[in-house]
Write a protein that holds these residues in place. Structure first.
Motif, mmCIF file in Angstrom:
data_model
loop_
_atom_site.group_PDB
_atom_site.id
_atom_site.type_symbol
_atom_site.label_atom_id
_atom_site.label_comp_id
_atom_site.label_asym_id
_atom_site.label_seq_id
_atom_site.Cartn_x
_atom_site.Cartn_y
_atom_site.Cartn_z
ATOM 1 N N ALA A 39 -2.407 11.955 21.278
ATOM 2 C CA ALA A 39 -1.981 10.402 21.734
ATOM 3 C C ALA A 39 -1.588 10.358 23.140
ATOM 4 O O ALA A 39 -1.270 9.237 23.715
ATOM 5 C CB ALA A 39 -0.729 9.978 21.063
ATOM 6 N N ALA A 40 -1.920 11.546 23.961
ATOM 7 C CA ALA A 40 -1.588 11.262 25.637
ATOM 8 C C ALA A 40 -2.204 9.989 26.074
ATOM 9 O O ALA A 40 -1.342 9.681 27.043
ATOM 10 C CB ALA A 40 -1.964 12.597 26.173
ATOM 11 N N LEU A 41 -3.191 9.824 25.884
ATOM 12 C CA LEU A 41 -3.864 8.689 26.860
ATOM 13 C C LEU A 41 -3.243 7.278 26.501
ATOM 14 O O LEU A 41 -3.032 6.522 27.335
ATOM 15 C CB LEU A 41 -5.291 8.643 26.691
ATOM 16 C CG LEU A 41 -6.145 9.647 27.134
ATOM 17 C CD1 LEU A 41 -7.728 9.657 26.977
ATOM 18 C CD2 LEU A 41 -5.583 10.158 28.691
ATOM 19 N N ASP A 42 -3.068 7.275 25.144
ATOM 20 C CA ASP A 42 -2.278 5.876 24.595
ATOM 21 C C ASP A 42 -0.841 5.912 25.248
ATOM 22 O O ASP A 42 -0.433 4.870 25.753
ATOM 23 C CB ASP A 42 -2.323 5.966 23.148
ATOM 24 C CG ASP A 42 -3.634 5.502 22.711
ATOM 25 O OD1 ASP A 42 -4.215 4.854 23.180
ATOM 26 O OD2 ASP A 42 -4.109 5.987 21.441
ATOM 27 N N CYS A 78 -8.421 10.449 32.105
ATOM 28 C CA CYS A 78 -7.133 11.313 32.254
ATOM 29 C C CYS A 78 -6.622 11.074 33.746
ATOM 30 O O CYS A 78 -5.351 10.773 33.782
ATOM 31 C CB CYS A 78 -7.448 12.894 31.954
ATOM 32 S SG CYS A 78 -7.785 13.303 30.384
ATOM 33 N N GLU A 79 -7.406 10.814 34.571
ATOM 34 C CA GLU A 79 -7.189 10.707 36.184
ATOM 35 C C GLU A 79 -6.337 9.156 36.008
ATOM 36 O O GLU A 79 -5.276 8.915 36.799
ATOM 37 C CB GLU A 79 -8.133 10.892 37.057
ATOM 38 C CG GLU A 79 -8.463 12.172 37.067
ATOM 39 C CD GLU A 79 -9.637 12.535 38.007
ATOM 40 O OE1 GLU A 79 -10.319 11.445 38.346
ATOM 41 O OE2 GLU A 79 -9.880 13.522 38.454
ATOM 42 N N GLU A 80 -6.982 8.353 35.487
ATOM 43 C CA GLU A 80 -6.483 6.714 35.625
ATOM 44 C C GLU A 80 -5.187 6.760 34.900
ATOM 45 O O GLU A 80 -4.417 5.809 35.346
ATOM 46 C CB GLU A 80 -7.523 5.644 34.921
ATOM 47 C CG GLU A 80 -8.773 5.939 35.912
ATOM 48 C CD GLU A 80 -9.883 4.761 35.226
ATOM 49 O OE1 GLU A 80 -9.567 4.458 34.124
ATOM 50 O OE2 GLU A 80 -10.878 5.028 35.689
ATOM 51 N N SER A 81 -5.111 7.707 33.724
ATOM 52 C CA SER A 81 -3.656 7.382 33.027
ATOM 53 C C SER A 81 -2.518 8.501 33.650
ATOM 54 O O SER A 81 -1.512 8.305 33.156
ATOM 55 C CB SER A 81 -4.053 7.963 31.645
ATOM 56 O OG SER A 81 -4.876 7.225 30.871
ATOM 57 N N ARG A 91 -0.537 4.958 28.860
ATOM 58 C CA ARG A 91 -0.962 3.530 29.236
ATOM 59 C C ARG A 91 0.405 3.033 28.700
ATOM 60 O O ARG A 91 0.700 1.964 29.538
ATOM 61 C CB ARG A 91 -2.102 3.331 27.993
ATOM 62 C CG ARG A 91 -2.560 1.750 28.608
ATOM 63 C CD ARG A 91 -3.587 1.397 27.621
ATOM 64 N NE ARG A 91 -3.125 0.926 26.147
ATOM 65 C CZ ARG A 91 -3.616 1.657 25.025
ATOM 66 N NH1 ARG A 91 -4.116 2.887 25.471
ATOM 67 N NH2 ARG A 91 -2.914 1.422 24.047
ATOM 68 N N TRP A 92 1.069 3.107 27.739
ATOM 69 C CA TRP A 92 2.281 2.409 27.288
ATOM 70 C C TRP A 92 3.206 2.631 28.375
ATOM 71 O O TRP A 92 4.030 1.423 28.535
ATOM 72 C CB TRP A 92 2.711 2.847 26.045
ATOM 73 C CG TRP A 92 1.749 2.479 24.853
ATOM 74 C CD1 TRP A 92 0.973 1.431 24.734
ATOM 75 C CD2 TRP A 92 1.745 3.192 23.792
ATOM 76 N NE1 TRP A 92 0.273 1.613 23.618
ATOM 77 C CE2 TRP A 92 0.491 2.505 23.032
ATOM 78 C CE3 TRP A 92 2.099 4.558 23.025
ATOM 79 C CZ2 TRP A 92 0.075 2.986 21.725
ATOM 80 C CZ3 TRP A 92 1.658 4.753 21.965
ATOM 81 C CH2 TRP A 92 0.618 4.288 21.323
#
Length: 331
Positions: free
Chosen positions: A320-323, A68-71, A326-327
């Motif tokens: 889909a929050a992390l995906d 989560c933090e990285e995203s 990332r996009w």
């Protein structure tokens, strides 16, 4: 001015021109990630009905926090899946319950905003969202239990509690319970306009919360006595108004994509923070479409989330929050 002086395609002639004139913007700031924390797992186990989603053990939350933090996703909405269940969902308000321990883990290891779901359906042996009585779900006895749940979440360190059972008076009851225990700083995000939807199937498998049909209690074969009919148009507006009168800080429309008209009406009528919940069925459809090679998963999510923003949502709860983050970060 009339055609041909007015040519709208001038505003679409290149990607950079299109970027300049867009008036709907989606960013990682708009995402809240719902997560399942479960007692009887080690590590993380993928949820069959929701590819890419997992049941996390408490120990596996370190990995989730890092993701989560990285995203740059700002927060999580925690759902607990207990090992034991009973008639009133007493595991939901235990000091050392699965959600309470998960909240403490987040508080000790991150600055993420922590929201907790407040409902009894994944804690009761019968799968309904409250305490049962002779004539159906007992609204006021359920409020007494929910009050204990929210206080336990607040004492663990939750930023917001999120009542999702559609009980009458739940926001006022919860607000009073929090304030009486000196938790005035804990906010409420209410599932104000929650519909009895066919899009919840994968979630019910993930949370083990499918409601039983109880033969000796009339009108309790499903959740239609407390969640709204999808044929309702004015009821959700009344529900939002009542929750605001009772003291909620954020209102929500759930599901999101089939109810963009409701999102728009709420946004136009009430100047308050508005969340849209892209539910498990919406998520699963997009994932399955992407797996079929007939549709592009990334395009489906970005388009559908932009539609929710366009309809008035301030932020979106999505699996889909992390995906998506990332996009968006990839540009």
């Amino acid at each position: 001015m009339s055609f041909p002086r007015t040519r709208m395609r001038r505003l679409r002639k290149s990607e950079n021109v299109r970027r300049l004139v867009r008036d709907v913007h989606l960013s990682t700031d708009d995402l809240l990630y719902p997560v399942f924390v479960r007692e009887d797992v080690e590590g993380k186990n993928e949820i069959e009905s929701m590819p890419g989603q997992y049941h996390y053990s408490l120990q596996a939350l370190d990995e989730l926090i890092s993701s989560c933090e990285e995203s740059q996703v700002p927060g999580v909405l925690i759902f607990g899946v207990p090992e034991e269940k009973d008639e009133i969902g007493s595991e939901a308000f235990k000091e050392d319950g699965i959600v309470q321990r998960a909240v403490r883990k987040f508080r000790e290891n991150s600055d993420l905003a922590v929201f907790t779901d407040v409902c009894l359906c994944h804690y009761t042996s019968h799968g309904h969202c409250g305490v049962l009585g002779e004539d159906g779900l007992d609204n006021d006895r359920t409020l007494e239990v929910l009050n204990q749940v929210v206080v336990s979440h607040a004492e663990a360190g939750a930023d917001f509690v999120s009542p999702s059972g559609m009980m009458d008076g739940q926001v006022k009851s919860i607000r009073d319970a929090l304030d009486d225990r000196d938790h005035e700083d804990v906010g409420i995000m209410s599932y104000s306009a929650k519909f009895a939807s066919s899009f919840y199937g994968p979630f019910r498998e993930a949370a083990e919360s499918a409601p039983e049909k109880i033969l000796d209690i009339p009108h309790l074969e499903n959740r239609e006595t407390y969640q709204m009919s999808f044929k309702s148009s004015d009821q959700p507006i009344r529900e939002v108004a009542l929750d605001l009168e009772e003291g909620t800080d954020i209102v929500m429309v759930k599901p999101a994509l089939p109810y963009l008209d409701v999102l728009r009406r709420v946004d136009e009528k009430f100047d308050v923070p508005l969340a849209a919940y892209q539910v498990s069925g919406e998520y699963a459809i997009a994932k399955e479409g992407g797996d079929s090679d007939r549709l592009d998963e990334k395009d489906i999510f970005l388009e559908s989330l932009a539609a929710m923003k366009r309809s008035g949502a301030n932020f979106i709860i999505t699996y889909a929050a992390l995906d998506v983050a990332r996009w968006l970060n990839e540009g």
